[in-house]
Design an enzyme around this catalytic site. Structure first.
Site, PDB file in Angstrom:
ATOM      1  N   SER A 181       0.881  -1.065   0.230  1.00 25.55           N
ATOM      2  CA  SER A 181       0.205   0.216   0.480  1.00 25.55           C
ATOM      3  C   SER A 181       0.931   1.271   0.085  1.00 25.55           C
ATOM      4  CB  SER A 181      -1.289   0.552   1.129  1.00 25.55           C
ATOM      5  OG  SER A 181       0.145   0.424   2.399  1.00 25.55           O
ATOM      6  N   HIS A 209      -5.769  -4.596  -0.942  1.00 30.31           N
ATOM      7  CA  HIS A 209      -5.760  -3.512  -2.081  1.00 30.31           C
ATOM      8  C   HIS A 209      -5.705  -3.971  -3.337  1.00 30.31           C
ATOM      9  CE1 HIS A 209      -4.714   0.503   0.280  1.00 30.31           C
ATOM     10  NE2 HIS A 209      -4.314  -0.973   0.710  1.00 30.31           N
ATOM     11  N   LYS A 240     -12.013  -1.573   1.206  1.00 28.54           N
ATOM     12  CA  LYS A 240     -11.395  -0.624   0.972  1.00 28.54           C
ATOM     13  C   LYS A 240     -12.549  -0.439  -0.836  1.00 28.54           C
ATOM     14  CE  LYS A 240      -7.089  -1.299   2.490  1.00 28.54           C
ATOM     15  NZ  LYS A 240      -6.653  -2.007   3.163  1.00 28.54           N
TER      16      LYS A 240
END
Ligand SMILES: *Cc1c(COP(=O)(O)O)cnc(C)c1O
Length: 392
Positions: A181, A209, A240
């Protein structure tokens, strides 16, 4: 002297070192623009990759579920807190990801805390990428297994560590983030898989992610590399790109079944609420219906990164919509972030210890929610601040 004086001193030390984290408050729904501490700013900070956090389809699904099924699950999953929506969500996630089975948790963080200690214990060893996420590190520590870090994304280093250490332990686990990230780089999963196969070691990837970002229509890193059926455990998050909250573990049915028996956050902590589960289901629907949002995300990311490079910024080694803008020293990154905020752009400065010394940066999170105009406004602000501070 009071027994909390030491805490006050620690906080003052953080403040003096410029490391005290003042948390901003968002006064609007998530989206391309936010109201932050009362000011309207362009949002370059959140993990809302697909703009689903305030998507009408998710909001409608959550409202409908509230009317039909109430709010809370009122018990842990293993007693009386498994509702039809939770089961449906797990079934749909397994189909979406092309795996035998899936289990959901309260968050990606608890998914790691559940999974690693269920797979390895104190007679075992974990080979862990040096830059893995905190929740992997905590899960590994909780397991009691020996943790052996290997150099970041370095398969040779991984294999060296395996050669030196494997024989001293009962079982082993290789674990890596899918997308890192801070830099936006992707783990070399096909090569890591070859090593896992060669030594017959369990392989786990945390694709927080990459979920909703990588692979066809956001099916994740395993799909991105065409490794279906080869990665034993794929952890993901619905907080996310999915825009809601919750963790996922996807993989072989036997492992998922085991996590229902031995995943401690599953057994001893209640699940996500009814509207959360319903909104996550609506997110799966959207992703299965069309790749449009994922395509837009990548189109935006490519445009933004190319324009930043053309302006003369160093965006590091990113391969994903995560766009680090490398600045060097932390005070410069912090000043850059403040100047951007004054110019109406909300982008976080990251410094030590989140990233190594001398590698401070602004991290821009691109989203499908950004219109081209938004990106152009952001680029203009970066250009002006970059010139003012002598970065470009
Ligand atoms: C964000 C993140 C998590 C935590 O996910 P939550 O659902 O917010 O708890 C776990 N692992 C990685 C790699 C992450 O980036």
């Amino acid at each position: 002297m009071s027994k909390t004086d030491w805490i006050q001193q620690e906080i003052e030390a953080l403040q003096n070192a410029g490391l005290y984290n003042r948390i901003r408050t968002i006064g609007s729904p998530q989206g391309a623009w936010l109201v932050v501490d009362g000011k309207k700013v362009l949002n370059f900070c959140s993990n809302n990759y697909l703009g689903l956090a305030n998507h009408p389809a998710l909001v409608a699904a959550a409202k409908k579920a509230l009317d039909e099924m109430g709010v809370g699950p009122a018990a842990v999953r293993s007693i009386a807190g498994t509702m039809t929506l939770h089961v449906e969500l797990e079934k749909r996630l397994a189909q979406f990801k092309g795996v035998e089975a899936a289990i959901t948790f309260q968050s990606g963080f608890t998914a790691n805390l559940a999974t690693i200690p269920a797979l390895v214990g104190k007679e075992d060893v974990i080979f862990s990428d040096r830059l893995n996420h905190a929740s992997i590190i905590d899960g590994a520590r909780l397991s009691g297994a020996k943790i052996i870090p290997y150099e970041h994304n370095d398969v040779k280093s991984l294999e060296e560590q395996i050669n030196v250490n494997l024989s001293q332990y009962r079982r082993a686990l290789i674990v890596t983030d899918g997308v890192f990230s801070m830099d936006g780089d992707i783990a070399p999963l096909p090569d890591i898989y070859e090593v896992a196969k060669k030594y017959d070691i369990l392989l786990m990837v945390d694709d927080a992610h990459g979920e909703g970002v990588l692979g066809k229509g956001g099916r994740g890193i395993v799909d991105h590399f065409g490794l279906h059926g080869k990665v034993d455990v794929e952890v993901g998050t619905m907080s996310k790109a999915f825009g809601v909250v919750g963790g996922i573990v996807a993989g072989k049915a036997v492992i998922i079944d085991w996590l229902r028996q031995r995943g401690r956050p599953f057994l001893f902590s209640s699940a996500v609420t009814v509207p959360d589960a319903a909104a996550c289901l609506a997110a799966v629907d959207l992703l299965e219906d069309s790749t449009q949002l994922v395509d837009k995300l990548w189109e935006n990311a490519k445009y933004f990164k190319a324009e930043m490079k053309a302006l003369g910024f160093n965006t590091g080694v990113t391969e994903t919509p995560i766009t680090p803008v490398m600045l060097g020293e932390a005070p410069l990154a912090q000043q850059f972030s403040r100047e951007l905020f004054d110019a109406g752009v909300f982008a976080m400065a990251l410094g030590f210890p989140t990233v190594p010394q001398g590698k401070a940066r602004i991290r821009v999170m691109i989203s499908a929610a950004h219109a081209k105009d938004d990106l152009d406004q952001g680029l203009e602000a970066f250009k002006n601040v970059g010139k003012k501070l002598g970065v470009i």
